[in-house]
Design a protein around this motif. Structure first.
Motif, short mmCIF file in Angstrom:
data_model
loop_
_atom_site.label_atom_id
_atom_site.label_comp_id
_atom_site.label_asym_id
_atom_site.label_seq_id
_atom_site.Cartn_x
_atom_site.Cartn_y
_atom_site.Cartn_z
N TRP A 1 0.81 -1.21 0.00
CA TRP A 1 0.00 0.00 0.00
C TRP A 1 0.85 1.27 0.00
O TRP A 1 0.33 2.35 -0.26
CB TRP A 1 -0.95 0.00 1.19
CG TRP A 1 -0.30 -0.24 2.52
CD1 TRP A 1 -0.16 -1.43 3.15
CD2 TRP A 1 0.31 0.74 3.37
NE1 TRP A 1 0.49 -1.25 4.34
CE2 TRP A 1 0.79 0.08 4.50
CE3 TRP A 1 0.49 2.11 3.28
CZ2 TRP A 1 1.44 0.73 5.54
CZ3 TRP A 1 1.13 2.77 4.31
CH2 TRP A 1 1.60 2.07 5.42
N ASP B 1 0.51 3.47 -2.90
CA ASP B 1 -0.75 4.21 -2.97
C ASP B 1 -0.68 5.55 -2.24
O ASP B 1 -1.49 6.43 -2.52
CB ASP B 1 -1.89 3.39 -2.37
CG ASP B 1 -2.22 2.15 -3.18
OD1 ASP B 1 -1.87 2.12 -4.38
OD2 ASP B 1 -2.84 1.23 -2.63
N VAL B 2 0.26 5.70 -1.33
CA VAL B 2 0.32 6.92 -0.52
C VAL B 2 1.59 7.72 -0.75
O VAL B 2 1.91 8.61 0.03
CB VAL B 2 0.14 6.59 0.98
CG1 VAL B 2 -1.25 6.08 1.27
CG2 VAL B 2 1.20 5.62 1.46
N LYS C 1 -10.48 3.93 -3.62
CA LYS C 1 -10.01 3.53 -2.29
C LYS C 1 -8.69 2.77 -2.39
O LYS C 1 -8.53 1.90 -3.22
CB LYS C 1 -11.05 2.67 -1.62
CG LYS C 1 -10.67 2.23 -0.23
CD LYS C 1 -11.80 2.41 0.72
CE LYS C 1 -11.49 1.84 2.08
NZ LYS C 1 -10.60 2.68 2.84
N THR C 2 -7.76 3.14 -1.54
CA THR C 2 -6.46 2.48 -1.53
C THR C 2 -6.46 1.39 -0.47
O THR C 2 -7.35 1.30 0.38
CB THR C 2 -5.33 3.48 -1.21
OG1 THR C 2 -5.47 3.92 0.13
CG2 THR C 2 -5.37 4.65 -2.16
N SER C 3 -5.41 0.59 -0.50
CA SER C 3 -5.27 -0.47 0.50
C SER C 3 -4.50 0.01 1.71
O SER C 3 -4.20 -0.78 2.61
CB SER C 3 -4.60 -1.69 -0.13
OG SER C 3 -3.33 -1.33 -0.65
N THR D 1 -3.09 7.30 7.00
CA THR D 1 -3.60 8.56 6.46
C THR D 1 -3.84 9.56 7.59
O THR D 1 -3.48 10.74 7.46
CB THR D 1 -4.90 8.32 5.68
OG1 THR D 1 -4.64 7.35 4.66
CG2 THR D 1 -5.40 9.59 5.04
#
Length: 108
Positions: A3, A6-7, A60-62, A68
């Protein structure tokens, strides 16, 4: 840990905020103000625009929610600590709207 990809933008934003408050670099300050305004606009658009909520559900991310929240808390706290009051308030609103948006998505 897959993940993290993703961020990456969120992590880079936090790094940029920390660098901006610690330096007098005009480019970093402009970057922080620009990204804060853009993200605030997008979050408000998603939250108050009915048709955009479905986009957030699909995007939506994992990444875990705590990560977050940690980034948004760091951004808000750093900006307020260094007396960037308006930017700090902006990130506080971004954080709140993100939380409310997630609650609304989870209810559906």
């Amino acid at each position: 840990m897959s993940w993290l990809k993703d961020v990456i933008v969120d992590i880079l934003a936090t790094v940029a905020i920390i660098a901006a408050v610690l330096s007098s670099n005009i480019f970093l300050k402009g970057l922080v103000w620009g990204y804060t305004g853009l993200l605030l606009f997008v979050k408000l658009l998603v939250y108050f625009g009915d048709g955009f909520m479905n986009m957030m559900n699909k995007a939506k991310t994992s990444a875990p929610d705590w990560f977050t929240h940690l980034l948004y808390a760091t951004n808000t706290g750093v900006l307020l600590y260094f007396q960037w009051w308006y930017a700090g308030a902006g990130w506080g609103i971004i954080w709140l709207i993100s939380y409310l948006t997630q609650q609304e998505i989870d209810q559906k």
